[in-house]
Design an enzyme around this catalytic site. Sequence first.
Site, PDB file in Angstrom:
ATOM      1  N   ALA A 234       0.796  -1.229   0.000  1.00  0.00           N
ATOM      2  CA  ALA A 234       0.000   0.000   0.000  1.00  0.00           C
ATOM      3  C   ALA A 234       0.825   1.275   0.000  1.00  0.00           C
ATOM      4  O   ALA A 234       0.320   2.338  -0.358  1.00  0.00           O
ATOM      5  CB  ALA A 234      -0.924   0.002   1.233  1.00  0.00           C
ATOM      6  N   CYS A 351       2.430   1.562 -11.902  1.00  0.00           N
ATOM      7  CA  CYS A 351       2.636   2.846 -12.587  1.00  0.00           C
ATOM      8  C   CYS A 351       3.736   2.652 -13.636  1.00  0.00           C
ATOM      9  O   CYS A 351       4.634   3.476 -13.781  1.00  0.00           O
ATOM     10  CB  CYS A 351       2.969   3.961 -11.612  1.00  0.00           C
TER      11      CYS A 351
END
Length: 419
Positions: A234, A351
């Site tokens: 996370a 990403c």
Amino acid sequence: MTPAARLQMAIEILEGLERSAQPTDRFLKSWFKARRFAGSKDRRAIAEQVFAVQRRRAHFAHRLGMDSPRAWMIGALLENGDDLDALFSGGAYAPAPLSAAERAAVAATSAPLPRWAEGEYPPWLEPELTRAFGDRLLTEMTALATRAPVDLRVNALKASRPAVLAALQAEGFAAAPTPHSPIGIRIPPGEGSAALSKSEAFLRGAFEFQDEAAQIAAALCGARPGMRVLDLAAGAGGKSLAFAAAMENRGEIVACDLRGEALQELERRAARAGAGIIRTLVLGHEQPSGLFDAVFVDAPCSGTGTWRRQPELRWRLTPGRLAELTAIQDRLLDQAAALVRPGGRLVYATCSVLPVENQDRVAAALARHADFSPLALADGWAGIRLPGLEADFRASPVLTGTDGFYCAGLAKNGGPSRE
């Protein structure tokens, strides 16, 4: 500071970044904190110079036939038409005069740019980037070398997008809705964005910093009130905070990471956002237990999709590091698969724009886990046509106007769905 002194400091910063693993913005903050004689205008001008050179360092290195921070800066100034002798004077706080080799390089006719230098990427990455973009390669690479806007996610637990837009505009920010995310706001680059973290709306938890592509990926997780959601890897919890808002603070979110300091930052952010359903767990000390309706794997990756914001990353990535990352991604997917309840979903996100970290990893996970099937993510986007969203989600500056991003969904067979 004189222009020559600013130039010398910019070269020293670029040299320091070559020895550092820190992001450029964090390195600059530490650098200037130790050198308080540099005024705010000097700091801003030097930072802009550093970022500008990093975005086009391959071009400048090729022009000079030399690959060093000093050479990149000479190439940048040469292209800009600046007086090199006046700046490289060797005077107090100024760079040393140009060497004979540098003068010869300046006088030489520039050779045609190779494709990798035109696109500002490492030559060894060209096959993988071509897999990602095909004929759009140079267009996408050019876009990844520009400055990114600042995207914000409105925290629905505390505010609405119209209210936050009005508040930011009243404070003088050129704020506008993002084109795709219904809870996003965009601030153009250079429009006073550094002051956003001091705005009244931010301090009361009305918004968080999050690229629009990441907002969409969080929405594609399908978190709903009453669910049990695991955010694996996370970090500082941007996705967990988005889940909490989507879940209307009802249910349970377990946010895991190896880095305790990142989870401490998440706890501070959650308190500001009023997100009371997030529980943090430091991997290595504890492991998530039980089964979850949704597991979101926000995998460590190359960061190739963030090159607009972190231009130094394109030159730090190596084949060895990429291999390490894909191994980590596989392990996380295997760990996640064991924690999804029958009928639940596993959502994998990076990403990165590289297929080896994205489609390849999902295909390999499906081959290892016969109890999972691919999800068509577009089916959960309320019928709205979104660029890059089909079976999976592939974002890029040209395609979606966002950072590069990837998201795919896998459904665990054998139980009722929680759609």
